[in-house]
Design a protein around this motif. Structure first.
Motif, PDB file in Angstrom:
ATOM      1  N   ILE A  52      72.510  17.205  80.329  1.00  0.00           N
ATOM      2  CA  ILE A  52      73.556  17.876  79.543  1.00  0.00           C
ATOM      3  C   ILE A  52      72.891  18.886  78.613  1.00  0.00           C
ATOM      4  O   ILE A  52      72.134  18.514  77.714  1.00  0.00           O
ATOM      5  CB  ILE A  52      74.380  16.863  78.721  1.00  0.00           C
ATOM      6  N   GLY A  53      73.170  20.170  78.831  1.00  0.00           N
ATOM      7  CA  GLY A  53      72.618  21.230  77.987  1.00  0.00           C
ATOM      8  C   GLY A  53      71.712  22.154  78.779  1.00  0.00           C
ATOM      9  O   GLY A  53      70.779  21.699  79.437  1.00  0.00           O
ATOM     10  N   GLY A  79      69.913  24.782  77.444  1.00  0.00           N
ATOM     11  CA  GLY A  79      68.911  25.493  76.644  1.00  0.00           C
ATOM     12  C   GLY A  79      67.536  25.234  77.238  1.00  0.00           C
ATOM     13  O   GLY A  79      67.406  24.759  78.375  1.00  0.00           O
ATOM     14  N   ARG A 138      67.884  32.275  70.265  1.00  0.00           N
ATOM     15  CA  ARG A 138      67.897  32.806  68.891  1.00  0.00           C
ATOM     16  C   ARG A 138      66.593  32.521  68.146  1.00  0.00           C
ATOM     17  O   ARG A 138      66.559  32.515  66.915  1.00  0.00           O
ATOM     18  CB  ARG A 138      69.070  32.177  68.123  1.00  0.00           C
ATOM     19  N   ALA A 167      60.360  33.041  68.863  1.00  0.00           N
ATOM     20  CA  ALA A 167      59.541  33.214  70.070  1.00  0.00           C
ATOM     21  C   ALA A 167      58.041  33.165  69.809  1.00  0.00           C
ATOM     22  O   ALA A 167      57.288  33.975  70.334  1.00  0.00           O
ATOM     23  CB  ALA A 167      59.926  34.521  70.770  1.00  0.00           C
ATOM     24  N   SER A 169      80.725  24.214  81.995  1.00  0.00           N
ATOM     25  CA  SER A 169      80.970  22.806  82.335  1.00  0.00           C
ATOM     26  C   SER A 169      80.734  21.907  81.124  1.00  0.00           C
ATOM     27  O   SER A 169      79.773  21.127  81.096  1.00  0.00           O
ATOM     28  CB  SER A 169      80.039  22.363  83.466  1.00  0.00           C
ATOM     29  N   GLY A 205      71.027  19.703  72.188  1.00  0.00           N
ATOM     30  CA  GLY A 205      70.635  20.380  70.952  1.00  0.00           C
ATOM     31  C   GLY A 205      71.416  19.872  69.754  1.00  0.00           C
ATOM     32  O   GLY A 205      71.471  18.666  69.483  1.00  0.00           O
ATOM     33  N   TRP A 262      74.369  19.391  69.361  1.00  0.00           N
ATOM     34  CA  TRP A 262      75.486  18.514  69.743  1.00  0.00           C
ATOM     35  C   TRP A 262      74.997  17.147  70.232  1.00  0.00           C
ATOM     36  O   TRP A 262      75.773  16.368  70.773  1.00  0.00           O
ATOM     37  CB  TRP A 262      76.336  19.184  70.827  1.00  0.00           C
ATOM     38  N   TYR A 301      58.984  34.694  56.259  1.00  0.00           N
ATOM     39  CA  TYR A 301      57.983  35.143  57.236  1.00  0.00           C
ATOM     40  C   TYR A 301      58.435  36.430  57.887  1.00  0.00           C
ATOM     41  O   TYR A 301      59.611  36.798  57.833  1.00  0.00           O
ATOM     42  CB  TYR A 301      57.641  34.070  58.277  1.00  0.00           C
ATOM     43  N   ARG A 333      68.438  24.755  64.060  1.00  0.00           N
ATOM     44  CA  ARG A 333      67.252  23.963  64.402  1.00  0.00           C
ATOM     45  C   ARG A 333      67.615  22.520  64.061  1.00  0.00           C
ATOM     46  O   ARG A 333      67.988  22.229  62.926  1.00  0.00           O
ATOM     47  CB  ARG A 333      66.047  24.442  63.586  1.00  0.00           C
TER      48      ARG A 333
END
Ligand SMILES: Cc1cc2nc3c(=O)[nH]c(=O)nc-3n(C[C@H](O)[C@H](O)[C@H](O)COP(=O)(O)OP(=O)(O)OC[C@H]3O[C@@H](n4cnc5c(N)ncnc54)[C@H](O)[C@@H]3O)c2cc1C
Length: 378
Positions: free
Chosen positions: A15-16, A18, A50, A53, A175, A206, A208, A253, A309
């Motif tokens: 589920i998810g 990401g 988001r 990186a 979904s 994440g 959720w 930063y 986060r």
């Protein structure tokens, strides 16, 4: 094994969509039948799309650092067929501090070294040679991590998804999982208009994550989504070679992104799971702090975004089977390091789900499964 005997692969619902879910799907699909369920019409729409990186090995809690170092090989030298180019490009990371923060810098350096990260302490002149915009009166020293690198997040995520598909995984967008029920052999899930079954459910949702637990009839783990905003300020060609520069208290930063500067206040404000949006005050405060510590004179913002986060109470990740419900696997609490740890977290998920053990490779990197075990909170 007798001739003609086949073993039915384990059916796993992730589920998810990401970086956590995609990484898990990639590693699991080598030996399991995987379906990945993403609520949004596009993958990586939430926190994964988001981030800042960066791979910063000395950053994150003690349990996370081995996952970062174990991920490096995947980024530097992707498995054959996944990408023809490395996912990292050199950047460097530098934490800077004032006279009052020298102790914090030394502590950071000592902790990082103990865990095998390549870092060194710099004096003011050395730090200003690397980033001349640092104001000498606001700078007493720095910790320098030369190996910190920019991660091509979209390329890594796409590689996981492409690789998972090639291994037979089914990736479903639009979904949203809305209900779950325990069955004799595993779980029944309702996602979008469809119902499906799986022996194992991997909760990679994440922010959720606790909502998924509630759907499964479990008390939440107590993970908290925290807002963090990033914005782009106009930069200059001469900034291109600078590293990521951060105040050691992490109150600000910045790092070059092409000819722009990616900047943040490094704030951590609790939020409900949602499609988070920037608060102008967070941006204004970041500009004030960066301008105070540097000669950059940032005055305008080109674009901004906010991501969540998500942290467990002890700021370590939550990875492993839930002892209260057979076949329910947690892969949440990635906080601010979910990208840089994603290959190792995916590998760990596959070895725990399919082999009930941690691979020797991760143990050799100093990883301890007890640190991330869901059982520590139950
Ligand atoms: C500003 C910022 C800077 C960061 N910088 C870095 C960095 O430099 N380096 C680094 O390593 N990390 C960084 N991070 C952290 C990193 O981005 C996260 O740790 C990581 O993206 C988390 O990935 P995820 O897959 O767990 O979560 P997500 O990307 O949020 O994915 C979870 C997915 O689950 C889906 N979902 C939720 N509920 C359901 C449901 N019921 N059914 C189906 N799908 C559902 C959501 O739609 C979502 O797509 C940063 C984060 C932010 C916000």
């Amino acid at each position: 094994m007798s001739e003609g005997h086949t073993v039915t692969p384990l059916r796993v619902a992730v589920i998810g969509g990401g970086i956590a879910g995609a990484g898990a799907a990639f590693y699991l699909a080598e030996r399991a039948e995987v379906v990945l369920l993403e609520a949004e019409p596009t993958l990586a729409y939430h926190t994964t799309g988001r981030s800042a990186a960066l791979l910063f090995e000395s950053y994150g809690s003690p349990g996370i650092r081995p996952l970062t170092s174990a991920s490096r090989a995947f980024f530097d030298d992707p498995p054959p067929g996944l990408a023809d180019f490395p996912f990292l490009s050199p950047r460097g990371g530098m934490l800077v501090g004032t006279e009052q923060q020298i102790g914090a810098l030394e502590q950071w350096e000592a902790d990082a070294r103990r865990q095998g990260a390549w870092v060194e302490l710099l004096d003011t002149d050395q730090a200003r040679r690397i980033c001349p915009a640092l104001r000498p009166d606001m700078l007493a020293g720095a910790v320098w991590e030369p190996g910190a690198a920019d991660i091509d997040v979209a390329a890594v995520h796409q590689a996981f998804v492409r690789g998972a598909r090639r291994r037979g995984a089914e990736i479903r967008v639009s979904s949203p999982v809305t209900a779950m029920e325990k069955t004799d052999g595993g779980w029944r899930l309702w996602a979008g208009d469809e119902a499906l079954t799986a022996q194992v459910v991997v909760n990679a949702a994440g922010a959720w994550g606790d909502e998924i637990a509630r759907m499964a009839g479990l008390d939440p783990m107590g993970i908290t989504p925290m807002r963090r905003t990033v914005f782009m300020a106009p930069g200059s060609d001469e900034y291109r070679s600078w590293p990521l520069v951060a105040g050691v208290g992490m109150g600000w930063y910045f790092k070059p992104d092409g000819i722009q500067l990616l900047c943040s206040l490094s704030e951590e404000n609790p939020s409900a799971p949602c499609d988070a949006r920037p608060e102008p005050l967070d941006i204004a405060l970041a500009i004030e702090r960066i301008n105070h510590a540097t000669t950059l004179r940032i005055r305008s913002v080109r674009s901004s975004w906010t991501g969540l986060r998500t942290f467990a109470r002890d700021r370590e990740m939550v990875i492993g089977f839930d002892p209260r419900a057979e076949g329910f696997f947690w892969l949440v609490g990635q906080g601010g390091t979910g990208i840089q740890t994603s290959p190792a977290a995916g590998e760990l998920t596959a070895s725990l789900v399919l082999d009930s053990e941690v691979s020797t490779r991760l143990i050799d990197h100093g990883f301890d499964a007890a640190v991330v075990s869901p059982g520590r909170f139950l």
